[in-house]
Design an enzyme around this catalytic site. Structure first.
Site, PDB file in Angstrom:
ATOM      1  N   GLN A 109       0.838  -1.201   0.000  1.00  0.00           N
ATOM      2  CA  GLN A 109       0.000   0.000   0.000  1.00  0.00           C
ATOM      3  C   GLN A 109       0.871   1.249   0.000  1.00  0.00           C
ATOM      4  O   GLN A 109       0.638   2.207  -0.735  1.00  0.00           O
ATOM      5  CB  GLN A 109      -0.890   0.022   1.247  1.00  0.00           C
ATOM      6  CG  GLN A 109      -2.095  -0.875   1.214  1.00  0.00           C
ATOM      7  CD  GLN A 109      -2.995  -0.585   2.416  1.00  0.00           C
ATOM      8  OE1 GLN A 109      -2.529  -0.395   3.545  1.00  0.00           O
ATOM      9  NE2 GLN A 109      -4.294  -0.573   2.183  1.00  0.00           N
ATOM     10  N   ARG A 112       2.664   2.744  -3.138  1.00  0.00           N
ATOM     11  CA  ARG A 112       1.852   3.442  -4.135  1.00  0.00           C
ATOM     12  C   ARG A 112       2.125   4.943  -4.118  1.00  0.00           C
ATOM     13  O   ARG A 112       1.817   5.645  -5.095  1.00  0.00           O
ATOM     14  CB  ARG A 112       0.371   3.168  -3.904  1.00  0.00           C
ATOM     15  CG  ARG A 112      -0.038   1.733  -4.217  1.00  0.00           C
ATOM     16  CD  ARG A 112      -1.515   1.512  -3.989  1.00  0.00           C
ATOM     17  NE  ARG A 112      -2.339   2.387  -4.824  1.00  0.00           N
ATOM     18  CZ  ARG A 112      -2.623   2.161  -6.106  1.00  0.00           C
ATOM     19  NH1 ARG A 112      -2.144   1.083  -6.707  1.00  0.00           N
ATOM     20  NH2 ARG A 112      -3.382   2.990  -6.778  1.00  0.00           N
ATOM     21  N   ARG A 114       4.466   7.244  -4.876  1.00  0.00           N
ATOM     22  CA  ARG A 114       5.669   7.096  -5.709  1.00  0.00           C
ATOM     23  C   ARG A 114       6.590   8.317  -5.684  1.00  0.00           C
ATOM     24  O   ARG A 114       7.548   8.378  -6.446  1.00  0.00           O
ATOM     25  CB  ARG A 114       5.243   6.785  -7.155  1.00  0.00           C
ATOM     26  CG  ARG A 114       4.448   5.490  -7.261  1.00  0.00           C
ATOM     27  CD  ARG A 114       4.058   5.171  -8.698  1.00  0.00           C
ATOM     28  NE  ARG A 114       3.164   6.166  -9.278  1.00  0.00           N
ATOM     29  CZ  ARG A 114       1.832   6.155  -9.139  1.00  0.00           C
ATOM     30  NH1 ARG A 114       1.267   5.201  -8.416  1.00  0.00           N
ATOM     31  NH2 ARG A 114       1.080   7.066  -9.697  1.00  0.00           N
ATOM     32  N   TYR A 121      14.968  -3.770   2.206  1.00  0.00           N
ATOM     33  CA  TYR A 121      15.724  -4.965   2.582  1.00  0.00           C
ATOM     34  C   TYR A 121      15.521  -6.030   1.507  1.00  0.00           C
ATOM     35  O   TYR A 121      14.401  -6.314   1.102  1.00  0.00           O
ATOM     36  CB  TYR A 121      15.193  -5.462   3.933  1.00  0.00           C
ATOM     37  CG  TYR A 121      15.885  -6.669   4.517  1.00  0.00           C
ATOM     38  CD1 TYR A 121      16.946  -6.525   5.389  1.00  0.00           C
ATOM     39  CD2 TYR A 121      15.433  -7.959   4.234  1.00  0.00           C
ATOM     40  CE1 TYR A 121      17.554  -7.625   5.969  1.00  0.00           C
ATOM     41  CE2 TYR A 121      16.036  -9.074   4.796  1.00  0.00           C
ATOM     42  CZ  TYR A 121      17.101  -8.897   5.669  1.00  0.00           C
ATOM     43  OH  TYR A 121      17.694  -9.996   6.230  1.00  0.00           O
ATOM     44  N   SER A 122      16.606  -6.615   1.029  1.00  0.00           N
ATOM     45  CA  SER A 122      16.514  -7.564  -0.077  1.00  0.00           C
ATOM     46  C   SER A 122      16.500  -8.998   0.420  1.00  0.00           C
ATOM     47  O   SER A 122      17.438  -9.453   1.079  1.00  0.00           O
ATOM     48  CB  SER A 122      17.677  -7.376  -1.051  1.00  0.00           C
ATOM     49  OG  SER A 122      17.629  -8.359  -2.059  1.00  0.00           O
ATOM     50  N   ARG A 124      16.639 -11.340  -1.676  1.00  0.00           N
ATOM     51  CA  ARG A 124      17.368 -12.095  -2.694  1.00  0.00           C
ATOM     52  C   ARG A 124      18.667 -12.628  -2.131  1.00  0.00           C
ATOM     53  O   ARG A 124      19.129 -13.707  -2.517  1.00  0.00           O
ATOM     54  CB  ARG A 124      17.652 -11.211  -3.915  1.00  0.00           C
ATOM     55  CG  ARG A 124      16.425 -10.785  -4.699  1.00  0.00           C
ATOM     56  CD  ARG A 124      16.823 -10.082  -5.973  1.00  0.00           C
ATOM     57  NE  ARG A 124      17.473 -11.017  -6.895  1.00  0.00           N
ATOM     58  CZ  ARG A 124      18.125 -10.644  -8.006  1.00  0.00           C
ATOM     59  NH1 ARG A 124      18.226  -9.358  -8.298  1.00  0.00           N
ATOM     60  NH2 ARG A 124      18.671 -11.550  -8.780  1.00  0.00           N
ATOM     61  N   HIS A 223       0.995  14.759   1.845  1.00  0.00           N
ATOM     62  CA  HIS A 223       0.016  14.063   1.004  1.00  0.00           C
ATOM     63  C   HIS A 223      -0.171  12.627   1.496  1.00  0.00           C
ATOM     64  O   HIS A 223      -1.307  12.134   1.597  1.00  0.00           O
ATOM     65  CB  HIS A 223       0.474  14.059  -0.453  1.00  0.00           C
ATOM     66  CG  HIS A 223      -0.460  13.328  -1.372  1.00  0.00           C
ATOM     67  ND1 HIS A 223      -1.736  13.777  -1.654  1.00  0.00           N
ATOM     68  CD2 HIS A 223      -0.317  12.159  -2.051  1.00  0.00           C
ATOM     69  CE1 HIS A 223      -2.346  12.920  -2.469  1.00  0.00           C
ATOM     70  NE2 HIS A 223      -1.503  11.930  -2.715  1.00  0.00           N
ATOM     71  N   ARG A 228      -3.259   8.515   4.674  1.00  0.00           N
ATOM     72  CA  ARG A 228      -3.028   7.348   5.519  1.00  0.00           C
ATOM     73  C   ARG A 228      -3.294   7.589   7.000  1.00  0.00           C
ATOM     74  O   ARG A 228      -3.428   6.633   7.760  1.00  0.00           O
ATOM     75  CB  ARG A 228      -1.601   6.844   5.318  1.00  0.00           C
ATOM     76  CG  ARG A 228      -1.275   6.485   3.875  1.00  0.00           C
ATOM     77  CD  ARG A 228      -2.265   5.505   3.270  1.00  0.00           C
ATOM     78  NE  ARG A 228      -1.895   5.113   1.910  1.00  0.00           N
ATOM     79  CZ  ARG A 228      -2.543   4.216   1.189  1.00  0.00           C
ATOM     80  NH1 ARG A 228      -3.623   3.617   1.682  1.00  0.00           N
ATOM     81  NH2 ARG A 228      -2.156   3.914  -0.041  1.00  0.00           N
TER      82      ARG A 228
END
Length: 310
Positions: A109, A112, A114, A121-122, A124, A223, A228
């Site tokens: 959420q 969004r 942007r 944190y990866s 991968r 914003h 939020r």
């Protein structure tokens, strides 16, 4: 736990080595630096760095006015004027960098918005911790019958217990399988290669915790907070917004007061809604049928009038 021992040690070390600076400093924000504010069951928000203060907003606004106009109005009056008339660029002169630990579904959420810089944190090349967001019983709700993207009443008794048990068991089972897939120790004690972490992560649920650094200017932060920190926002992201609101109120108190008044406490109306208000002020009994609004618009209009008058 929200902070790992390594993170806490790094924070303690940084707080013990303050340095002098010639840049603008907000005394209110200084107390938040390197302090993690707990959010939800395992999450947190902490301020890593910031730039600017209320004076920086006014300084930027007055660049175009020319010398000698500072006495036209005080700083807070100017900030309120800028907020009231939607002047955005002076607020962009302030920035903040946050370290946030949050569930993945909240992050989806959050991302969004942007207009920020993000580094997450990866999973991968790093292994995610066994930490999942499990709602408190008072936040286990049924689906709203009015709003397709909202909550209804709180689930109780056996149904609430059943849902909580499913959430806990599914989360732990998924993590057990995640560990088994990446492990180099086979189920029979033999050596195995183990699945790549970038593939194994796809089996984890959306309530697993992630972390990121999030840097944003004050205009775009406002914003974010307007949407939020609103009462209609999902609880799990709203509590993060509320924590940030408390930090921003200490950082730029005049700007936050204006934001709270004009954005959080204010309301935007359509031309039809404004026309209805004018008719009501004249004593006319306006209904949904005579308003020119749809049923949904009329319901939201009534909510604005009721909420703001309470």
């Amino acid at each position: 736990m929200p902070l790992s021992p390594q993170q806490q040690a790094e924070i303690d070390e940084q707080r013990q080595a303050p340095q002098q600076t010639l840049r603008a400093v907000s005394s209110g924000m200084e107390k938040h630096l390197y302090k993690a504010q707990p959010v939800l069951d395992h999450g947190f928000v902490r301020v890593i760095d910031y730039m600017g203060d209320d004076a920086a907003i006014c300084q930027a606004a007055r660049v175009s006015y020319g010398k000698g106009t500072k006495s036209v109005q005080n700083d807070e009056g100017l900030i309120r004027y800028l907020m009231r008339h939607w002047h955005s660029t002076p607020f962009e002169m302030c920035e903040i960098k946050l370290h946030v630990k949050l569930p993945v579904f909240v992050a989806r959420q959050w991302i969004r918005h942007r207009t920020a810089n993000v580094n997450e944190y990866s999973a991968r090349y790093s292994i995610l911790d066994r930490e999942f967001y499990i709602p408190a019983p008072e936040h286990i709700n049924a689906q709203s019958v009015v709003n397709n993207q909202g909550r209804g009443g709180v689930l109780e008794g056996a149904e609430a217990a059943r849902v909580l048990e499913i959430l806990k068991s599914d989360s732990n089972r998924a993590y057990d399988n995640y560990e088994a897939m990446i492990s180099q120790d086979g189920p029979g004690g033999e050596t195995q290669d183990g699945l790549a972490r970038e593939l194994a992560r796809m089996n984890l649920p959306a309530n697993v915790y992630t972390q990121w650094y999030w840097k944003v200017d004050l205009h775009n932060l406002f914003h974010f907070l307007r949407l939020r920190a609103d009462a209609h926002a999902q609880y799990e992201i709203r509590v993060y917004a509320d924590a940030i609101c408390a930090m921003v109120a200490d950082w730029v108190p005049a700007a936050y007061r204006a934001f709270e008044d004009y954005r959080l406490g204010g309301a935007s109306m359509s031309g039809k809604a404004l026309n209805c208000v004018r008719r009501m002020l004249k004593g006319e009994a306006v209904t949904q049928e005579t308003s020119g609004m749809s049923k949904g618009e009329w319901r939201e209009f009534q909510e604005v009038l009721t909420e703001k008058s309470e």
